[in-house]
Design a protein around this motif. Structure first.
Motif, short mmCIF file in Angstrom:
data_model
loop_
_atom_site.label_atom_id
_atom_site.label_comp_id
_atom_site.label_asym_id
_atom_site.label_seq_id
_atom_site.Cartn_x
_atom_site.Cartn_y
_atom_site.Cartn_z
N ALA A 111 2.95 -14.27 8.73
CA ALA A 111 4.10 -14.61 7.89
C ALA A 111 4.02 -14.01 6.50
CB ALA A 111 4.26 -16.12 7.79
N SER A 112 2.81 -13.79 5.98
CA SER A 112 2.70 -13.26 4.61
C SER A 112 3.19 -11.82 4.50
CB SER A 112 1.28 -13.39 4.09
OG SER A 112 0.41 -12.50 4.75
N SER A 113 3.27 -11.12 5.62
CA SER A 113 3.85 -9.76 5.56
C SER A 113 5.29 -9.80 5.09
CB SER A 113 3.75 -9.08 6.93
OG SER A 113 2.42 -8.73 7.21
N ALA A 114 5.96 -10.95 5.27
CA ALA A 114 7.35 -11.10 4.84
C ALA A 114 7.50 -10.90 3.34
CB ALA A 114 7.87 -12.48 5.22
N ILE A 115 6.46 -11.22 2.58
CA ILE A 115 6.55 -11.12 1.12
C ILE A 115 5.81 -9.87 0.62
CG2 ILE A 115 6.97 -13.57 0.81
CD1 ILE A 115 4.02 -13.89 -0.03
N GLY A 116 5.62 -8.92 1.53
CA GLY A 116 5.13 -7.61 1.13
C GLY A 116 3.64 -7.47 0.97
N THR A 117 2.85 -8.20 1.76
CA THR A 117 1.40 -8.08 1.65
C THR A 117 0.82 -6.93 2.47
OG1 THR A 117 1.06 -9.69 3.41
CG2 THR A 117 1.10 -10.54 1.15
N SER A 118 1.59 -6.39 3.40
CA SER A 118 1.12 -5.23 4.18
C SER A 118 1.54 -3.96 3.46
CB SER A 118 1.71 -5.26 5.60
OG SER A 118 1.16 -6.31 6.34
N ALA A 119 0.57 -3.13 3.14
CA ALA A 119 0.84 -1.94 2.34
C ALA A 119 1.68 -0.92 3.10
CB ALA A 119 -0.48 -1.30 1.91
N ALA A 143 1.49 7.19 -1.40
CA ALA A 143 0.33 6.28 -1.35
C ALA A 143 0.75 4.92 -0.82
CB ALA A 143 -0.25 6.14 -2.75
N ASP A 144 -0.15 4.29 -0.09
CA ASP A 144 0.13 2.96 0.44
C ASP A 144 -0.15 1.90 -0.62
OD1 ASP A 144 0.81 4.07 2.84
OD2 ASP A 144 -1.11 3.66 3.80
N ARG A 145 0.86 1.08 -0.87
CA ARG A 145 0.77 -0.02 -1.83
C ARG A 145 1.57 -1.19 -1.29
NH1 ARG A 145 1.01 2.48 -7.75
NH2 ARG A 145 0.81 0.28 -8.16
N GLN A 146 1.22 -2.38 -1.71
CA GLN A 146 1.97 -3.55 -1.26
C GLN A 146 3.39 -3.49 -1.82
OE1 GLN A 146 -0.51 -6.86 -2.55
NE2 GLN A 146 -1.40 -7.00 -0.51
N PRO A 147 4.40 -3.60 -0.94
CA PRO A 147 5.78 -3.49 -1.41
C PRO A 147 6.33 -4.75 -2.05
CG PRO A 147 5.76 -3.80 0.95
CD PRO A 147 4.32 -3.67 0.51
N ALA A 206 11.30 -3.30 11.11
CA ALA A 206 10.79 -2.53 9.98
C ALA A 206 10.31 -1.15 10.44
CB ALA A 206 9.65 -3.29 9.29
N THR A 207 9.69 -1.10 11.60
CA THR A 207 9.24 0.18 12.14
C THR A 207 10.44 1.07 12.46
OG1 THR A 207 7.22 -0.85 12.99
CG2 THR A 207 7.86 1.26 13.96
N SER A 208 11.46 0.49 13.07
CA SER A 208 12.66 1.28 13.40
C SER A 208 13.36 1.76 12.14
CB SER A 208 13.63 0.47 14.27
OG SER A 208 14.33 -0.49 13.52
N ALA A 209 13.19 1.01 11.05
CA ALA A 209 13.81 1.38 9.78
C ALA A 209 13.05 2.48 9.05
CB ALA A 209 13.93 0.15 8.88
N GLY A 210 11.82 2.75 9.47
CA GLY A 210 11.08 3.85 8.85
C GLY A 210 9.72 3.50 8.29
N ILE A 211 9.29 2.24 8.41
CA ILE A 211 7.96 1.88 7.94
C ILE A 211 6.95 2.40 8.97
CG2 ILE A 211 6.41 0.00 7.28
CD1 ILE A 211 8.87 0.30 5.42
N THR A 212 6.07 3.27 8.54
CA THR A 212 5.13 3.91 9.47
C THR A 212 3.72 3.33 9.38
OG1 THR A 212 4.57 5.63 7.86
CG2 THR A 212 6.39 6.10 9.39
N THR A 213 3.47 2.52 8.37
CA THR A 213 2.14 1.93 8.20
C THR A 213 2.05 0.63 9.01
OG1 THR A 213 2.99 0.92 6.19
CG2 THR A 213 1.69 2.92 5.94
N PRO A 214 0.84 0.20 9.36
CA PRO A 214 0.70 -1.05 10.11
C PRO A 214 1.17 -2.25 9.31
CG PRO A 214 -1.36 0.22 10.14
CD PRO A 214 -0.45 0.88 9.15
N ILE A 215 1.86 -3.15 9.98
CA ILE A 215 2.31 -4.40 9.36
C ILE A 215 1.54 -5.53 10.03
CG2 ILE A 215 4.28 -5.93 8.96
CD1 ILE A 215 6.05 -3.36 9.29
N ALA A 216 0.81 -6.29 9.24
CA ALA A 216 0.01 -7.39 9.79
C ALA A 216 0.93 -8.41 10.46
CB ALA A 216 -0.82 -8.05 8.70
N PRO A 217 0.55 -8.88 11.64
CA PRO A 217 1.40 -9.83 12.36
C PRO A 217 1.23 -11.26 11.85
CG PRO A 217 -0.50 -9.29 13.70
CD PRO A 217 -0.61 -8.46 12.44
#
Length: 195
Positions: free
Chosen positions: A118-126, A23-27, A105-116
Motif C-alpha cells: 500500500a505504501s507504493s500509493a504514496i510514492g515510495t517505489s522509486a 535517475a530513479d527517485r521516489q515520486p 502504472a506499468t501500462s502508463a509508462g512506469i518501467t521501474t519495479p513497484i513494490a506490491p
C-alpha cells in the motif's frame, strides 16, 4: 519541451554527470493520480467514494501519517487526491487492488519495479521523472500514452533532413477520454482547493 539533466554536466564539484531526469527517485504524491485512476477505471472507486483519513485507518495501514500529522476523518476520493492525503490514498490503493495499480502504472509508462504494498500509493517505489512524465501524457492526451522522444529533428549541413520525429507518433490508449478526464478534472481544482 525541455530536458535538464543536471545544473552543469561538466562540474564534478556538484556531481554534474548525474542525469536527474532518468535517475530513479521516489515520486511521492505525484504517483497518487495513478492510484485513483485505477480505481475509477475498474469501478472500485468514484470521485465521491468516502475514504477514511482517520487514526484507526492509519494504524490498520501500519502507521502511515500525513504531512500535517492530522486526520480529516471521512473524506471523498476527490478531497483525498486534492489534499494529497496519504492515509486515504493507501486505503484507495487497497480498494483499487494493489496488483491493478501496478498493472495500470506499468501500462502508463512506469518501467521501474513497484513494490506490491500500500505504501507504493504514496510514492515510495522509486521511478524516473521521465517515466512519470510519460505516465502523465495519458491524462493530457485523453487516455493515450505517448512515449517522449529527445530528438525531434536532425538536419545535416546541407539542409537534408536525416531524422524527423516532429510529428507525434501514435500512442497507446490506456484509458478512455472520460476516464482520463476524471483525474484531470479533479487536478484542475487544485489551486482553488488550497486558497
Amino acid at each position: 519541451l525541455a530536458y535538464v539533466g543536471s545544473a552543469n554536466f561538466s562540474d564534478d564539484s556538484i556531481a554534474g554527470q548525474y542525469d536527474i531526469v532518468r535517475a530513479d527517485r521516489q515520486p511521492g504524491s505525484s504517483f497518487k493520480p495513478l492510484v485513483y485512476e485505477t480505481g475509477f477505471k475498474n469501478g472500485t472507486l468514484t470521485p465521491d467514494t468516502i475514504l477514511q483519513d482517520t487514526r484507526a485507518e492509519s494504524q490498520r495501514l501500519g502507521g502511515v501519517q500525513d504531512f500535517d500529522r492530522e486526520y480529516e476523518g471521512p473524506i471523498s476520493a476527490t478531497q483525498a487526491l486534492l489534499g494529497s492525503r496519504n492515509i486515504a490514498t493507501e486505503e484507495a490503493m487497497e480498494i483499487a487492488g494493489i496488483p491493478n495499480v501496478i498493472d495500470f502504472a506499468t501500462s502508463a509508462g512506469i518501467t521501474t519495479p513497484i513494490a506490491p504494498n500500500a505504501s507504493s500509493a504514496i510514492g515510495t517505489s522509486a521511478t524516473s521523472m521521465l517515466d512519470l512524465a510519460t505516465a502523465y501524457t495519458a491524462f493530457a492526451n485523453g487516455g493515450t500514452r505517448v512515449t517522449p522522444r529527445a530528438i525531434l529533428k536532425v538536419v545535416d549541413g546541407d539542409g537534408n533532413v536525416l531524422i524527423d520525429n516532429s510529428q507525434p507518433a501514435g500512442g497507446t490508449r490506456i484509458m478512455t477520454p472520460a476516464q482520463a478526464w476524471s483525474i484531470t478534472n479533479i487536478l484542475r481544482r487544485y489551486p482553488a482547493f488550497w486558497n
